[in-house]
Design a protein around this motif. Structure first.
Motif, PDB file in Angstrom:
ATOM      1  N   ASP A  87      -0.652   4.518  -0.959  1.00 58.15           N
ATOM      2  CA  ASP A  87      -1.598   5.618  -1.038  1.00 58.15           C
ATOM      3  C   ASP A  87      -1.981   5.955  -2.481  1.00 58.15           C
ATOM      4  O   ASP A  87      -2.693   6.894  -2.732  1.00 58.15           O
ATOM      5  N   LYS A  88      -1.487   5.174  -3.440  1.00 58.96           N
ATOM      6  CA  LYS A  88      -1.871   5.364  -4.830  1.00 58.96           C
ATOM      7  C   LYS A  88      -2.819   4.250  -5.280  1.00 58.96           C
ATOM      8  O   LYS A  88      -3.615   4.447  -6.178  1.00 58.96           O
ATOM      9  N   ILE A  89      -2.717   3.098  -4.640  1.00 56.63           N
ATOM     10  CA  ILE A  89      -3.615   1.992  -4.975  1.00 56.63           C
ATOM     11  C   ILE A  89      -4.876   2.092  -4.124  1.00 56.63           C
ATOM     12  O   ILE A  89      -4.919   2.814  -3.131  1.00 56.63           O
ATOM     13  N   ASN A  90      -5.887   1.356  -4.494  1.00 57.67           N
ATOM     14  CA  ASN A  90      -7.167   1.365  -3.803  1.00 57.67           C
ATOM     15  C   ASN A  90      -7.006   0.757  -2.405  1.00 57.67           C
ATOM     16  O   ASN A  90      -6.705  -0.431  -2.267  1.00 57.67           O
ATOM     17  N   PHE A  91      -7.214   1.568  -1.366  1.00 60.41           N
ATOM     18  CA  PHE A  91      -7.045   1.087   0.008  1.00 60.41           C
ATOM     19  C   PHE A  91      -8.023  -0.029   0.346  1.00 60.41           C
ATOM     20  O   PHE A  91      -7.653  -1.010   0.994  1.00 60.41           O
ATOM     21  N   ASN A  92      -9.292   0.122  -0.064  1.00 55.25           N
ATOM     22  CA  ASN A  92     -10.294  -0.890   0.282  1.00 55.25           C
ATOM     23  C   ASN A  92      -9.935  -2.252  -0.286  1.00 55.25           C
ATOM     24  O   ASN A  92     -10.092  -3.276   0.387  1.00 55.25           O
ATOM     25  N   LEU A  93      -9.443  -2.280  -1.501  1.00 48.31           N
ATOM     26  CA  LEU A  93      -9.015  -3.536  -2.114  1.00 48.31           C
ATOM     27  C   LEU A  93      -7.794  -4.100  -1.384  1.00 48.31           C
ATOM     28  O   LEU A  93      -7.719  -5.292  -1.097  1.00 48.31           O
ATOM     29  N   TRP A  94      -6.837  -3.230  -1.063  1.00 45.59           N
ATOM     30  CA  TRP A  94      -5.646  -3.663  -0.325  1.00 45.59           C
ATOM     31  C   TRP A  94      -6.055  -4.233   1.030  1.00 45.59           C
ATOM     32  O   TRP A  94      -5.542  -5.266   1.462  1.00 45.59           O
ATOM     33  N   GLN A  95      -7.005  -3.589   1.699  1.00 45.36           N
ATOM     34  CA  GLN A  95      -7.463  -4.026   3.019  1.00 45.36           C
ATOM     35  C   GLN A  95      -8.086  -5.423   2.948  1.00 45.36           C
ATOM     36  O   GLN A  95      -7.823  -6.271   3.815  1.00 45.36           O
ATOM     37  N   PHE A 116       0.844  -1.189   0.000  1.00 46.41           N
ATOM     38  CA  PHE A 116       0.000   0.000   0.000  1.00 46.41           C
ATOM     39  C   PHE A 116       0.879   1.239   0.000  1.00 46.41           C
ATOM     40  O   PHE A 116       1.746   1.399   0.854  1.00 46.41           O
TER      41      PHE A 116
END
Length: 70
Positions: free
Chosen positions: A13-21, A11
């Motif tokens: 801060d450029k990729i989708n946080f919700n997907l990473w989570q 992660f």
């Protein structure tokens, strides 16, 4: 993250946080640590064991963060 045998984009801060989570939680499930982030201290664990599991979760998450976020 090669340490767990699973790949996850760090992660940054450029990729989708919700997907990473969601992916991070899936990794924690696979390595048996989801219970640590979803519950308060488990009654059947002593303080030392709980702290050990807590440290493992923290390190797993930290290894999946980009240096700029860490």
């Amino acid at each position: 993250m090669a340490a767990t045998g699973f790949e996850i984009e760090k992660f940054d801060d450029k990729i989708n946080f919700n997907l990473w989570q969601v992916r991070m939680m899936a990794i924690l499930v696979q390595i048996g640590l989801k219970k640590v982030v979803t519950r308060k201290k488990l009654e059947n664990l002593n303080q030392t064991k709980w702290e050990e599991l807590d440290e493992k979760v923290l390190s797993a998450i930290q290894l999946c963060l980009a240096n700029t976020i860490l």
